[in-house]
Design a protein around this motif. Structure first.
Motif, mmCIF file in Angstrom:
data_model
loop_
_atom_site.group_PDB
_atom_site.id
_atom_site.type_symbol
_atom_site.label_atom_id
_atom_site.label_comp_id
_atom_site.label_asym_id
_atom_site.label_seq_id
_atom_site.Cartn_x
_atom_site.Cartn_y
_atom_site.Cartn_z
ATOM 1 N N ALA A 176 5.501 3.955 -10.505
ATOM 2 C CA ALA A 176 5.671 3.433 -9.454
ATOM 3 C C ALA A 176 7.221 3.472 -9.036
ATOM 4 O O ALA A 176 7.976 2.798 -9.907
ATOM 5 C CB ALA A 176 5.362 2.147 -9.016
ATOM 6 N N MET A 185 0.170 3.883 -14.035
ATOM 7 C CA MET A 185 0.691 4.524 -12.880
ATOM 8 C C MET A 185 2.119 4.357 -12.587
ATOM 9 O O MET A 185 2.857 3.211 -12.862
ATOM 10 C CB MET A 185 -0.025 3.600 -11.765
ATOM 11 N N SER A 213 -3.636 2.071 -2.358
ATOM 12 C CA SER A 213 -4.862 2.760 -2.390
ATOM 13 C C SER A 213 -5.503 2.452 -3.840
ATOM 14 O O SER A 213 -6.888 2.004 -3.856
ATOM 15 C CB SER A 213 -4.437 4.054 -2.080
ATOM 16 N N THR A 214 -5.093 2.420 -4.842
ATOM 17 C CA THR A 214 -5.718 2.082 -6.363
ATOM 18 C C THR A 214 -6.095 0.784 -6.177
ATOM 19 O O THR A 214 -7.256 0.422 -6.970
ATOM 20 C CB THR A 214 -4.464 2.413 -7.333
ATOM 21 N N PRO A 234 6.078 5.925 -1.070
ATOM 22 C CA PRO A 234 5.023 6.487 -1.334
ATOM 23 C C PRO A 234 4.124 6.063 -2.599
ATOM 24 O O PRO A 234 3.000 5.801 -2.790
ATOM 25 C CB PRO A 234 5.706 8.102 -2.083
ATOM 26 N N ALA A 235 5.043 5.121 -3.444
ATOM 27 C CA ALA A 235 4.488 4.357 -4.488
ATOM 28 C C ALA A 235 3.783 3.244 -3.849
ATOM 29 O O ALA A 235 2.610 3.005 -4.420
ATOM 30 C CB ALA A 235 5.753 3.871 -5.406
ATOM 31 N N ASP A 241 2.102 3.290 -1.112
ATOM 32 C CA ASP A 241 0.831 3.744 -0.677
ATOM 33 C C ASP A 241 -0.166 4.068 -1.719
ATOM 34 O O ASP A 241 -1.379 3.587 -1.528
ATOM 35 C CB ASP A 241 1.232 4.957 0.010
ATOM 36 N N GLN A 242 0.497 4.579 -2.726
ATOM 37 C CA GLN A 242 -0.180 4.779 -3.918
ATOM 38 C C GLN A 242 -1.097 3.631 -4.623
ATOM 39 O O GLN A 242 -2.181 3.507 -4.905
ATOM 40 C CB GLN A 242 0.247 5.692 -5.012
ATOM 41 N N LEU A 243 -0.319 2.693 -4.773
ATOM 42 C CA LEU A 243 -0.666 1.382 -5.455
ATOM 43 C C LEU A 243 -1.566 0.750 -4.630
ATOM 44 O O LEU A 243 -2.518 -0.040 -5.144
ATOM 45 C CB LEU A 243 0.679 0.429 -5.865
#
Ligand code: 2AM
Length: 403
Positions: free
Chosen positions: A372, A370, A199-200, A192-193, A195-197
């Motif tokens: 992570a 963020m 995307s950012t 999940p981390a 994917d988030q990074l």
């Protein structure tokens, strides 16, 4: 899905022993003191992600004991694959590893399984690299564990426990010793981390593209310029399988004790240079315990002044590299920005303030760092064509579209 463990190795390991050797065959409780089993935060985080646990060790050393403990801890979310179950396949021509790997892949595709355990000797570089590759293909973090039983290196006892010849155990031990140090240690972002990074990072590149189009008329979108399909991690110590200076010492305590723990990394900034695209990681005191004392000093010859920066300054996650640039360059590029005098922001973007450091170097300080989640683990790579260390390519600088 329910966990399953082949029981014969386990039973043999616990019941053998002779009247002349009163040493206990039951591993002590301390032999299970792995963060992946004991650390609540780690267990919670791993239950929300997917992990491949590769157990490596000599026959009779307690691998199945450890597999069973993992199965007990993660219950229905855990599947254990014991190599012994694939060794005598009905088709003798069939490669046992191939059958095992196929079963592991099929299980990884099964969403409810969060922890997949491979219980085998895994004593060769090739196997460790292959299983690591398999985990990355399945978007899983991989953790390599060795049983910590009191007798895990006692050849005579292992031979007795496993029914193998001492010479065979000795040969295997030599191979295991060769792979005890990985290519590198680091924090590997849980899915999940990642994917988030990503995307950012992608939002940042788009915003930077927009800003620079107005400022310098740049043509190539940055997202195309940087190649970055790898799994995301923050390297702590590059060991080069023991060849790097200080690798052996680094792998001792506290690294060995914290191995497999999940940490919350704070991503505080994103940066872009003509060569690399990365995320800056701001380490806490607890995380700095795992940071090698010479990480910044080691870069002094490439980045004068780097050795005087605070410990942890080099901590980063490579998000992408320009064609022909090796990832090690990302940390050097970060240091190169950090040794420069602070500059005023050129603009405020939605994500934070953007600074320009000349020569195509941009840094975005995030308004909100963020968080992570990342597992402290290690990496083995398949041996292949030369992996040249990241070097400056002056031509790359000249042709660069983002200068
Ligand atoms: P990275 O941490 O910026 O991604 C394998 O090459 C990994 O180890 C890469 O992730 C790479 O950079 C890192 N790496 C390679 N050589 C290194 C070195 N000499 N010092 C520190 N990290 C290195």
């Amino acid at each position: 899905m329910s966990s399953r463990v082949a029981s014969h190795t386990w039973t043999a390991a616990l019941t053998s022993g002779t009247s002349r050797s009163p040493r206990p065959t039951l591993p002590s409780a301390g032999s299970l003191s792995f963060p992946i089993l004991k650390h609540e935060k780690t267990k919670d985080a791993l239950c929300r992600s997917r992990t491949l646990v590769v157990i490596k060790g000599l026959p009779g050393s307690g691998k199945t004991f450890l597999s069973r403990a993992l199965a007990d801890a993660y219950k229905d979310h855990c599947s254990v694959f014991c190599a012994d179950d694939y060794a005598d396949s009905a088709d003798p021509a069939m490669d046992a590893h191939k059958a095992l790997d196929e079963a592991v892949v099929a299980c990884c595709a099964d969403a409810p399984t969060v922890l997949v355990v491979v219980d085998d000797t895994n004593h060769t570089h090739e196997r460790l690299a292959r299983l690591g590759e398999l985990a990355r293909e399945q978007r899983m973090v991989v953790v390599f564990l060795t049983p910590r039983t009191e007798w895990n290196a006692d050849t005579a006892r292992l031979a007795k426990l496993s029914g193998r010849k001492p010479a065979a155990i000795t040969a295997m031990k030599r191979q295991l010793d060769e792979v005890c140090l990985p290519l590198f240690f680091g924090w590997f972002l849980l899915t999940p981390a990642q994917d988030q990074l990503r995307s950012t990072g992608s939002d940042f590149l788009t915003a930077l593209d927009g800003f620079k189009k107005n400022a310098v008329g740049q043509e190539i979108p940055l997202e195309q310029y940087f190649k970055g399909k790898r799994s995301l991690h923050c390297t702590t110590k590059f060991c080069d399988y023991g060849k790097a200076e200080g690798a052996k010492e680094y792998a001792e305590k506290p690294v060995s004790e914290l191995y497999g723990s999940v940490f919350d990394l704070a991503v505080s900034a994103l940066f872009v240079t003509p060569r690399t695209f990365g995320a800056r990681v701001s380490l806490t005191d607890e995380q700095l315990v795992l940071w090698p004392a010479d990480a910044e000093k080691e870069a002094e010859s490439s980045v004068p002044g780097a050795g005087s920066l605070p410990l942890g300054s080099r901590a980063h996650i490579t998000l992408g590299c320009a064609d022909g640039v090796e990832p090690v360059q990302t940390g050097l590029d970060l240091l190169e920005i950090l040794v420069l005098p602070e500059v005023e922001p050129v603009t405020d973007l939605e994500l934070g303030s953007l600074r320009f450091y000349g020569e195509g170097r941009w840094m975005l300080e995030l308004k909100e760092p963020m968080c992570a989640a990342a597992c402290f683990s290690s990496f083995y790579k398949r041996r292949g064509p030369s992996h040249e260390k990241g070097k400056r390519d002056p031509k790359k600088k000249k042709n660069c579209a983002i200068l």
